[in-house]
Each structure stands twice: as structure tokens, then as C-alpha cells.
Write an enzyme that holds these catalytic residues in place. Structure first.
Site, PDB file in Angstrom:
ATOM      1  N   ASN A   1      -2.218   0.174   6.545  1.00 18.48           N
ATOM      2  CA  ASN A   1      -1.648  -0.880   7.164  1.00 18.48           C
ATOM      3  C   ASN A   1      -0.755  -1.567   6.302  1.00 18.48           C
ATOM      4  O   ASN A   1      -0.694  -2.900   6.392  1.00 18.48           O
ATOM      5  CB  ASN A   1      -2.755  -1.564   7.594  1.00 18.48           C
ATOM      6  CG  ASN A   1      -3.733  -2.280   6.676  1.00 18.48           C
ATOM      7  OD1 ASN A   1      -3.822  -1.858   5.514  1.00 18.48           O
ATOM      8  ND2 ASN A   1      -4.752  -3.018   7.105  1.00 18.48           N
TER       9      ASN A   1
ATOM     10  N   GLU B   1      -9.528 -10.889  -7.675  1.00 18.96           N
ATOM     11  CA  GLU B   1      -8.525  -9.691  -7.556  1.00 18.96           C
ATOM     12  C   GLU B   1      -7.423  -9.851  -8.301  1.00 18.96           C
ATOM     13  O   GLU B   1      -7.063  -9.010  -8.950  1.00 18.96           O
ATOM     14  CB  GLU B   1      -8.276  -9.612  -6.109  1.00 18.96           C
ATOM     15  CG  GLU B   1      -9.436  -9.435  -5.107  1.00 18.96           C
ATOM     16  CD  GLU B   1      -9.182  -9.459  -3.507  1.00 18.96           C
ATOM     17  OE1 GLU B   1      -7.927  -9.589  -3.081  1.00 18.96           O
ATOM     18  OE2 GLU B   1      -9.907  -8.982  -2.860  1.00 18.96           O
TER      19      GLU B   1
ATOM     20  N   LYS C   1       1.024  -1.264   0.007  1.00 18.72           N
ATOM     21  CA  LYS C   1       0.153  -0.059  -0.017  1.00 18.72           C
ATOM     22  C   LYS C   1       1.032   1.249   0.098  1.00 18.72           C
ATOM     23  O   LYS C   1       2.042   1.196   0.351  1.00 18.72           O
ATOM     24  CB  LYS C   1      -1.021  -0.031   1.100  1.00 18.72           C
ATOM     25  CG  LYS C   1      -2.073  -1.229   1.065  1.00 18.72           C
ATOM     26  CD  LYS C   1      -2.929  -1.122   2.418  1.00 18.72           C
ATOM     27  CE  LYS C   1      -3.895  -1.965   2.088  1.00 18.72           C
ATOM     28  NZ  LYS C   1      -4.936  -2.158   3.182  1.00 18.72           N
TER      29      LYS C   1
ATOM     30  N   HIS D   1      -2.545  -5.474   1.439  1.00 21.22           N
ATOM     31  CA  HIS D   1      -3.465  -6.141   1.263  1.00 21.22           C
ATOM     32  C   HIS D   1      -3.478  -7.423   1.056  1.00 21.22           C
ATOM     33  O   HIS D   1      -2.462  -7.911   0.113  1.00 21.22           O
ATOM     34  CB  HIS D   1      -4.566  -5.318   0.366  1.00 21.22           C
ATOM     35  CG  HIS D   1      -5.698  -6.171  -0.258  1.00 21.22           C
ATOM     36  ND1 HIS D   1      -6.746  -6.267   0.648  1.00 21.22           N
ATOM     37  CD2 HIS D   1      -5.914  -7.140  -1.072  1.00 21.22           C
ATOM     38  CE1 HIS D   1      -7.794  -7.298   0.044  1.00 21.22           C
ATOM     39  NE2 HIS D   1      -7.048  -7.445  -1.159  1.00 21.22           N
TER      40      HIS D   1
ATOM     41  N   TYR E   1     -12.765  -2.115  -4.065  1.00 21.05           N
ATOM     42  CA  TYR E   1     -13.217  -2.140  -2.567  1.00 21.05           C
ATOM     43  C   TYR E   1     -14.597  -1.950  -2.287  1.00 21.05           C
ATOM     44  O   TYR E   1     -15.320  -1.507  -1.501  1.00 21.05           O
ATOM     45  CB  TYR E   1     -12.384  -1.064  -1.731  1.00 21.05           C
ATOM     46  CG  TYR E   1     -11.076  -1.396  -1.260  1.00 21.05           C
ATOM     47  CD1 TYR E   1     -10.846  -2.375  -0.454  1.00 21.05           C
ATOM     48  CD2 TYR E   1      -9.951  -0.635  -1.780  1.00 21.05           C
ATOM     49  CE1 TYR E   1      -9.587  -2.794   0.081  1.00 21.05           C
ATOM     50  CE2 TYR E   1      -8.742  -0.744  -1.246  1.00 21.05           C
ATOM     51  CZ  TYR E   1      -8.421  -2.194  -0.529  1.00 21.05           C
ATOM     52  OH  TYR E   1      -7.033  -2.255   0.048  1.00 21.05           O
TER      53      TYR E   1
ATOM     54  N   ARG F   1       2.462  -6.466   9.379  1.00 20.95           N
ATOM     55  CA  ARG F   1       1.663  -5.181   9.880  1.00 20.95           C
ATOM     56  C   ARG F   1       2.230  -5.001  11.287  1.00 20.95           C
ATOM     57  O   ARG F   1       2.567  -3.770  11.662  1.00 20.95           O
ATOM     58  CB  ARG F   1       0.262  -5.600  10.053  1.00 20.95           C
ATOM     59  CG  ARG F   1      -0.416  -5.364   8.711  1.00 20.95           C
ATOM     60  CD  ARG F   1      -1.592  -5.809   8.644  1.00 20.95           C
ATOM     61  NE  ARG F   1      -2.237  -5.556   7.320  1.00 20.95           N
ATOM     62  CZ  ARG F   1      -3.641  -6.245   6.846  1.00 20.95           C
ATOM     63  NH1 ARG F   1      -4.171  -7.313   7.762  1.00 20.95           N
ATOM     64  NH2 ARG F   1      -4.142  -6.095   5.506  1.00 20.95           N
TER      65      ARG F   1
ATOM     66  N   PHE G   1     -15.697   3.896   6.340  1.00 19.70           N
ATOM     67  CA  PHE G   1     -14.386   4.350   6.032  1.00 19.70           C
ATOM     68  C   PHE G   1     -14.026   4.440   4.525  1.00 19.70           C
ATOM     69  O   PHE G   1     -13.031   4.558   4.132  1.00 19.70           O
ATOM     70  CB  PHE G   1     -13.214   3.581   6.851  1.00 19.70           C
ATOM     71  CG  PHE G   1     -13.458   1.950   6.616  1.00 19.70           C
ATOM     72  CD1 PHE G   1     -12.929   1.384   5.540  1.00 19.70           C
ATOM     73  CD2 PHE G   1     -14.154   1.419   7.750  1.00 19.70           C
ATOM     74  CE1 PHE G   1     -13.093   0.027   5.432  1.00 19.70           C
ATOM     75  CE2 PHE G   1     -14.453  -0.056   7.509  1.00 19.70           C
ATOM     76  CZ  PHE G   1     -13.917  -0.617   6.401  1.00 19.70           C
TER      77      PHE G   1
ATOM     78  N   THR H   1      -5.460  -7.009  10.705  1.00 20.10           N
ATOM     79  CA  THR H   1      -5.822  -5.786   9.907  1.00 20.10           C
ATOM     80  C   THR H   1      -5.246  -4.313  10.784  1.00 20.10           C
ATOM     81  O   THR H   1      -4.832  -3.592  10.273  1.00 20.10           O
ATOM     82  CB  THR H   1      -7.346  -5.451   9.553  1.00 20.10           C
ATOM     83  OG1 THR H   1      -7.792  -6.492   9.153  1.00 20.10           O
ATOM     84  CG2 THR H   1      -7.614  -4.377   8.862  1.00 20.10           C
TER      85      THR H   1
ATOM     86  N   ARG I   1      -1.916 -14.408   4.674  1.00 21.88           N
ATOM     87  CA  ARG I   1      -2.661 -13.550   5.649  1.00 21.88           C
ATOM     88  C   ARG I   1      -1.858 -14.006   7.080  1.00 21.88           C
ATOM     89  O   ARG I   1      -1.933 -12.944   8.056  1.00 21.88           O
ATOM     90  CB  ARG I   1      -4.190 -14.224   5.809  1.00 21.88           C
ATOM     91  CG  ARG I   1      -4.874 -13.433   4.734  1.00 21.88           C
ATOM     92  CD  ARG I   1      -6.418 -13.966   4.640  1.00 21.88           C
ATOM     93  NE  ARG I   1      -7.292 -13.178   5.655  1.00 21.88           N
ATOM     94  CZ  ARG I   1      -7.608 -12.105   5.512  1.00 21.88           C
ATOM     95  NH1 ARG I   1      -7.280 -11.435   4.453  1.00 21.88           N
ATOM     96  NH2 ARG I   1      -8.506 -11.387   6.246  1.00 21.88           N
TER      97      ARG I   1
HETATM   98  P1  CMP Z   1      -7.564  -4.462   3.467  1.00 23.96           P
HETATM   99  O1  CMP Z   1      -7.193  -5.857   3.625  1.00 23.96           O
HETATM  100  O2  CMP Z   1      -7.006  -3.822   2.256  1.00 23.96           O
HETATM  101  O3  CMP Z   1      -9.105  -4.331   3.000  1.00 23.96           O
HETATM  102  C1  CMP Z   1     -10.041  -3.395   3.446  1.00 23.96           C
HETATM  103  C2  CMP Z   1      -9.441  -2.418   4.264  1.00 23.96           C
HETATM  104  O4  CMP Z   1     -10.026  -1.136   4.967  1.00 23.96           O
HETATM  105  C3  CMP Z   1      -8.425  -2.968   5.168  1.00 23.96           C
HETATM  106  O5  CMP Z   1      -7.129  -3.476   4.636  1.00 23.96           O
HETATM  107  C4  CMP Z   1      -7.978  -1.598   6.054  1.00 23.96           C
HETATM  108  O6  CMP Z   1      -7.013  -0.982   5.505  1.00 23.96           O
HETATM  109  C5  CMP Z   1      -9.295  -0.687   5.905  1.00 23.96           C
HETATM  110  N1  CMP Z   1      -9.949  -0.635   7.194  1.00 23.96           N
HETATM  111  C6  CMP Z   1     -10.677  -1.564   7.588  1.00 23.96           C
HETATM  112  N2  CMP Z   1     -11.308  -1.049   8.861  1.00 23.96           N
HETATM  113  C7  CMP Z   1     -11.139   0.194   8.776  1.00 23.96           C
HETATM  114  C8  CMP Z   1     -11.408   1.082   9.793  1.00 23.96           C
HETATM  115  N3  CMP Z   1     -12.093   1.182  10.774  1.00 23.96           N
HETATM  116  N4  CMP Z   1     -10.993   2.395   9.318  1.00 23.96           N
HETATM  117  C9  CMP Z   1     -10.421   2.621   8.057  1.00 23.96           C
HETATM  118  N5  CMP Z   1     -10.019   1.774   7.364  1.00 23.96           N
HETATM  119  C10 CMP Z   1     -10.221   0.441   7.791  1.00 23.96           C
END
Ligand code: CMP
Length: 140
Positions: free
Chosen positions: A114, A128, A11, A117, A51, A104, A59, A93, A87
């Protein structure tokens, strides 16, 4: 255990800090092989579509803004049980919940920034991968 593929994104928070190599090293050390990789600037349309499943989440807008805030590296990873393997090495996450030794834990700045993905199922991995790569760009 079958050799499978998963999809990964390094990212903008990680590319900004020049961590592409460091993240990829952790993926490789976890037994994953990079069989496709490209650095791209995601468009707003691409990020929104990618997404879409989160469209109703509060968010969503910030997530789209963040994912288009700088370059990302999209990758196809191959290995035994690739989705789970990826994962596991990514970690939770929210970096506050991520285990030691995960990407992470090492690099993520926040739940949004983070660093990586990873697909959450074989089915989503296929979708994807096809979203970003043509078959002839994947060389196993
Ligand atoms: P990702 O695996 O890319 O899939 C969805 C993304 O949404 C996740 O990683 C996080 O980076 C983001 N995400 C999930 N929960 C939140 C949150 N509460 N606030 C902001 N971003 C979020």
C-alpha cells in the site's frame, strides 16, 4: 495548530515502480516538509521490531517479507498537525477504501503493498523516528 513531526515510509512496491518522487510530491503538496530522508534496505530484524505491535496478526510474516523485499525510503515529515495531515493524504490502509486524491488511491496495489506507512500518533511518531534516525540526521 502546532508544527509537529511524523514518520513516513515509502514502501517497496512504490520504490520498485520508481514512485519516490511522485509520492514525495504529494506529501509536499499536502503541506508537509521532508526534514530527513534516506533510502535503505530494511533487515528482517528491523522489520520484525518495527512491526512488533502486529506480531500476533496473521499477516505479520508476510508483512515482514514484503517490507524487506526491496528498498524503502524512510522520512521525517514536518508540518502543522503532521500525523493527521500525513494520514489524510495517505488515505485508507486498504486502497479499495481510499479516497480520491490520496496516495494510496493513486498508487497502492493492495492492503499489503500500500505504498506508504505513516505514524498513527505523536507518541508513535517519536518512537518510529528514533528507530531510524539520529537527531543530527534531521534538519528542519
Ligand atoms: P502500515 O501502516 O505500514 O502498518 C501495518 C501494515 O500492515 C499496514 O500498513 C498494511 O500494509 C499491513 N496490513 C494491514 N492489514 C493487513 C492485512 N489484512 N493483510 C496484509 N497486510 C495488512
Amino acid at each position: 495548530m502546532a508544527v509537529t513531526r511524523t514518520f513516513s515510509i515509502i514502501k517497496p512496491d512504490a520504490t520498485r515502480r520508481n514512485l519516490t518522487g511522485a509520492v514525495t510530491k504529494m506529501l509536499e503538496e499536502a503541506g508537509l516538509r521532508v526534514v530527513a530522508s534516506k533510502r535503505i534496505q530494511m533487515t528482517e530484524d528491523q522489520a520484525k521490531k518495527f512491526y512488533e505491535v502486529h506480531a500476533e496478526r496473521p499477516f505479520y510474516g508476510e508483512l515482514v517479507d514484503f517490507m524487506t523485499s526491496g528498498p524503502v525510503v524512510v522520512q521525517v515529515l514536518e508540518g502543522e498537525d503532521a500525523v493527521k495531515r500525513n494520514r489524510d493524504v495517505m488515505g485508507a490502509t486498504n486502497p479499495a477504501d481510499a479516497d480520491e486524491g490520496t496516495i494510496r488511491k493513486a498508487f497502492a496495489e493492495s492492503i499489503e503493498a500500500n505504498s506508504v506507512h505513516g505514524s498513527d500518533s505523536d507518541e508513535n511518531a517519536a518512537t518510529e523516528i528514533a528507530f531510524f534516525f539520529n537527531d543530527d540526521e534531521i534538519v528542519g
